[in-house]
Design an enzyme around this catalytic site. Structure first.
Site, PDB file in Angstrom:
ATOM      1  N   CYS A 141     -17.945 -12.962 -17.272  1.00 54.83           N
ATOM      2  CA  CYS A 141     -17.196 -14.312 -17.773  1.00 54.83           C
ATOM      3  C   CYS A 141     -17.162 -15.225 -16.782  1.00 54.83           C
ATOM      4  O   CYS A 141     -17.544 -16.412 -16.891  1.00 54.83           O
ATOM      5  CB  CYS A 141     -15.599 -13.818 -17.996  1.00 54.83           C
ATOM      6  SG  CYS A 141     -14.584 -14.786 -19.212  1.00 54.83           S
ATOM      7  N   CYS A 142     -16.891 -14.769 -15.560  1.00 57.44           N
ATOM      8  CA  CYS A 142     -17.051 -15.882 -14.387  1.00 57.44           C
ATOM      9  C   CYS A 142     -18.432 -16.475 -14.339  1.00 57.44           C
ATOM     10  O   CYS A 142     -18.632 -17.614 -14.204  1.00 57.44           O
ATOM     11  CB  CYS A 142     -16.755 -15.126 -13.347  1.00 57.44           C
ATOM     12  SG  CYS A 142     -14.980 -14.536 -12.801  1.00 57.44           S
ATOM     13  N   CYS A 223      -7.712 -18.170 -13.235  1.00 55.51           N
ATOM     14  CA  CYS A 223      -7.528 -18.162 -14.873  1.00 55.51           C
ATOM     15  C   CYS A 223      -6.234 -17.368 -15.029  1.00 55.51           C
ATOM     16  O   CYS A 223      -6.234 -16.240 -14.491  1.00 55.51           O
ATOM     17  CB  CYS A 223      -8.725 -17.433 -15.425  1.00 55.51           C
ATOM     18  SG  CYS A 223     -10.489 -18.572 -15.427  1.00 55.51           S
ATOM     19  N   CYS A 226      -6.589 -13.604 -15.831  1.00 56.85           N
ATOM     20  CA  CYS A 226      -7.283 -12.512 -14.586  1.00 56.85           C
ATOM     21  C   CYS A 226      -6.550 -12.797 -13.335  1.00 56.85           C
ATOM     22  O   CYS A 226      -6.932 -12.488 -12.246  1.00 56.85           O
ATOM     23  CB  CYS A 226      -8.702 -12.446 -14.355  1.00 56.85           C
ATOM     24  SG  CYS A 226      -9.700 -12.098 -15.772  1.00 56.85           S
ATOM     25  N   CYS A 249     -15.162 -14.456  -7.564  1.00 53.55           N
ATOM     26  CA  CYS A 249     -15.762 -14.909  -8.849  1.00 53.55           C
ATOM     27  C   CYS A 249     -17.297 -15.163  -8.815  1.00 53.55           C
ATOM     28  O   CYS A 249     -17.772 -14.895  -9.984  1.00 53.55           O
ATOM     29  CB  CYS A 249     -15.314 -16.394  -9.405  1.00 53.55           C
ATOM     30  SG  CYS A 249     -15.694 -17.575  -8.032  1.00 53.55           S
TER      31      CYS A 249
END
Length: 258
Positions: A141-142, A223, A226, A249
């Site tokens: 995702c990162c 985010c 997280c 990240c």
């Protein structure tokens, strides 16, 4: 604003706070490789001197920022030192509203800087990633939502150096970073040796627009999916990806680091 010596009180789950975790954090990172062509800065070197050197040695330097406490302090110092370049922020689509509001307050305060938002308007259902990828594979995702947009921008800009706000005290993965670090690009870390107390004092004395979540115990804000508040005694980034064995990240560590 909260006084310099006050500490954010982190609420327990019973008090309506964010659930905590006792799972282990990521291991200590490899020692940063100091740039031997840079001056022999020492632990007591004024960050302004480091920034002024960077502006002279790397006139094309670019500043990425997520507008955490370190980043806000660095912005102010950089302007004082003469920086007039880009401040690059990546909108992942999962940022807290307070983070976006902090960005806007900073842009209003520092009109001499060029605030650039990459991936502007991103949101969880935008199709860039599955909506639950942050939970099943936070690294992926990162990589898609944060690292890739910034890497693409930097490939186009091709700066020789990055001015960033990392400090040694933030996490074990950053415990050895030098003032000037080699890599794909030179990374200049003016705040490498500043403590949280020094950062808070500078922000308070200069009435800087710190993300209000900081004073609620979110010592490092990423985010909302997280990030949690930290407990007393934890490092500043302990609330990032808690329980996932992840502390970075991917911008500053790993195979795709900047």
């Amino acid at each position: 604003m909260t006084a310099v010596n006050d500490r954010p009180e982190v609420r327990t789950p019973e008090q309506g706070g964010v659930p905590l975790t006792t799972e282990p954090r990521a291991p200590r990172g490899e020692r940063g490789v100091a740039d031997r062509s840079a001056p022999a800065f020492g632990p007591e070197t004024d960050p302004l001197d480091v920034i002024r050197w960077a502006l002279e040695a790397h006139p094309d330097v670019v500043m990425p920022s997520a507008f955490n406490l370190n980043g806000v302090v660095l912005l102010d110092l950089a302007v004082r030192a003469g920086y007039r370049g880009e401040v690059v922020f990546v909108d992942t689509g999962y940022h807290f509203p307070e983070t976006l509001q902090t960005r806007d307050r900073l842009a209003e305060r520092y009109p001499e800087l060029s605030f650039v938002t990459l991936n502007a308007g991103a949101h969880p259902e935008d199709g860039q990633t599955p909506s639950d990828l942050y939970a099943s594979d936070p690294d992926a995702c990162c990589a898609v939502r944060k690292v890739a947009p910034l890497q693409s921008h930097l490939r186009q800009k091709a700066p020789s150096a990055l001015l960033n706000a990392r400090s040694r005290e933030q996490a074990t993965t950053r415990a050895d970073i030098p003032f000037v670090e080699t890599g794909v690009r030179v990374k200049v870390n003016p705040l490498a040796h500043w403590t949280r107390e020094q950062l808070e004092a500078y922000a308070t004395q200069n009435d800087l627009p710190v993300n209000p979540l900081y004073w609620d115990g979110f010592l490092s804000v990423g985010c909302w999916t997280c990030t949690r508040a930290v407990r007393p005694g934890e490092d500043a980034r302990a609330g990032r990806w808690a329980g996932k064995g992840k502390t970075e990240c991917g911008l500053w560590a790993g195979n795709n680091a900047l």
